[in-house]
Design a protein around this motif. Structure first.
Motif, mmCIF file in Angstrom:
data_model
loop_
_atom_site.group_PDB
_atom_site.id
_atom_site.type_symbol
_atom_site.label_atom_id
_atom_site.label_comp_id
_atom_site.label_asym_id
_atom_site.label_seq_id
_atom_site.Cartn_x
_atom_site.Cartn_y
_atom_site.Cartn_z
ATOM 1 N N SER A 131 0.674 -1.506 -0.153
ATOM 2 C CA SER A 131 -0.050 0.174 -0.362
ATOM 3 C C SER A 131 0.843 1.448 0.112
ATOM 4 C CB SER A 131 -0.742 0.195 1.471
ATOM 5 O OG SER A 131 -1.937 -1.141 1.712
ATOM 6 N N LEU A 132 1.847 1.067 0.946
ATOM 7 C CA LEU A 132 2.765 2.363 1.132
ATOM 8 C C LEU A 132 4.032 2.634 0.234
ATOM 9 C CD1 LEU A 132 2.035 3.398 4.240
ATOM 10 C CD2 LEU A 132 1.326 4.652 1.610
ATOM 11 N N PHE A 133 5.480 2.953 -0.029
ATOM 12 C CA PHE A 133 6.293 2.872 -0.798
ATOM 13 C C PHE A 133 7.458 4.099 0.278
ATOM 14 C CE2 PHE A 133 9.804 3.374 -3.477
ATOM 15 C CZ PHE A 133 10.442 2.091 -3.371
ATOM 16 N N ASN A 134 8.547 3.845 0.705
ATOM 17 C CA ASN A 134 9.239 5.780 0.679
ATOM 18 C C ASN A 134 10.240 4.745 0.343
ATOM 19 O OD1 ASN A 134 9.515 7.421 2.053
ATOM 20 N ND2 ASN A 134 10.492 6.760 3.623
ATOM 21 N N CYS A 135 11.813 6.140 0.011
ATOM 22 C CA CYS A 135 12.631 5.982 -0.258
ATOM 23 C C CYS A 135 13.450 6.313 1.218
ATOM 24 C CB CYS A 135 13.235 6.304 -1.353
ATOM 25 S SG CYS A 135 12.488 5.561 -2.707
ATOM 26 N N LEU A 136 14.334 5.900 1.124
ATOM 27 C CA LEU A 136 15.177 5.940 3.291
ATOM 28 C C LEU A 136 16.678 6.186 1.714
ATOM 29 C CD1 LEU A 136 13.676 3.582 5.073
ATOM 30 C CD2 LEU A 136 12.935 6.421 4.947
ATOM 31 N N PRO A 137 17.720 7.354 2.236
ATOM 32 C CA PRO A 137 19.263 7.116 1.764
ATOM 33 C C PRO A 137 19.539 5.985 2.974
ATOM 34 C CG PRO A 137 18.588 8.901 3.814
ATOM 35 C CD PRO A 137 17.772 7.857 3.332
ATOM 36 N N MET A 138 20.640 5.449 2.394
ATOM 37 C CA MET A 138 21.767 4.898 2.779
ATOM 38 C C MET A 138 22.982 5.468 3.171
ATOM 39 S SD MET A 138 25.049 3.461 2.482
ATOM 40 C CE MET A 138 25.682 4.598 1.150
ATOM 41 N N ARG A 139 22.903 5.525 5.111
ATOM 42 C CA ARG A 139 23.492 6.156 5.567
ATOM 43 C C ARG A 139 25.255 5.475 5.765
ATOM 44 N NH1 ARG A 139 20.216 10.529 5.966
ATOM 45 N NH2 ARG A 139 18.633 9.985 7.530
ATOM 46 N N PRO A 140 26.293 6.096 5.299
ATOM 47 C CA PRO A 140 27.044 5.071 5.115
ATOM 48 C C PRO A 140 27.583 4.947 6.652
ATOM 49 C CG PRO A 140 27.842 7.074 4.273
ATOM 50 C CD PRO A 140 26.040 7.011 4.469
ATOM 51 N N VAL A 141 28.741 3.117 7.878
ATOM 52 C CA VAL A 141 28.712 3.387 8.528
ATOM 53 C C VAL A 141 30.053 2.725 8.231
ATOM 54 C CG1 VAL A 141 29.208 1.973 11.010
ATOM 55 C CG2 VAL A 141 27.101 2.839 9.462
ATOM 56 N N THR A 142 31.378 3.602 8.704
ATOM 57 C CA THR A 142 32.691 3.082 8.417
ATOM 58 C C THR A 142 32.674 1.523 9.009
ATOM 59 O OG1 THR A 142 33.733 5.748 9.207
ATOM 60 C CG2 THR A 142 35.029 3.052 8.973
#
Length: 166
Positions: A131-142
């Motif tokens: 029903s719903l869709f969202n894009c989230l940014p990848m948060r880089p982790v060292t």
């Protein structure tokens, strides 16, 4: 009793589960391959909605995102990992929708890997009943496989969200 059963299901099966017992509904967020086998149990426990993280609907792209996936005793990598997790996610989404559970899809946008693929993920998961869709940014982790990448620009995420509306 319901919250105890729900807690047991969370602890036993879900890698990333969130329950909200202060109201009459429960929700989960997970990218687990456990959904197909547990969709009915979630519906029986009155889980109202589930958020599934689907970063790819192309097994090649999925194989680049998921370093490995376990299928019972077998450890799958590359395309095989992508195929396995995608198959389980599709089956889980379809089962949850059929049981009346609202499904939301989150796609983590990984620069250079799947930012060109988000619209296809939105189309295909919508066709499965999400029903719903969202894009989230990848948060880089060292120290992680994508730790050296830059976070996707805010404008890219906003544009993808608009393009993926359904």
């Amino acid at each position: 009793m319901c919250s105890s059963s729900l807690a047991n299901l969370c602890c036993m099966h879900f890698h990333c589960a969130v329950a909200s017992p202060e109201s009459n509904f429960f929700s989960f967020a997970a990218c687990s391959t456990i959904f197909p086998a547990n969709a009915e149990a979630l519906a029986d426990l009155r889980v109202s909605h589930v958020t599934v993280t689907v970063c790819a609907v192309d097994p090649e792209i999925g194989g680049r995102i998921y370093a490995w996936v376990r299928d019972g005793e077998r450890r799958l990598v590359g395309r095989a990992a992508g195929e396995h997790i995608l198959s389980a996610q599709r089956a889980g989404i379809e089962a949850l929708v059929k049981l009346g559970v609202m499904v939301k899809i989150n796609t983590i946008v990984v620069p250079g890997v799947n930012e060109h693929h988000a619209e296809q993920v939105a189309r295909e998961t919508s066709a499965l009943g999400a029903s719903l869709f969202n894009c989230l940014p990848m948060r880089p982790v060292t120290g992680t496989p994508f730790g050296t990448l830059q976070e996707p620009p805010r404008e890219l995420i906003q544009n993808l969200r608009k393009a993926c509306e359904h």
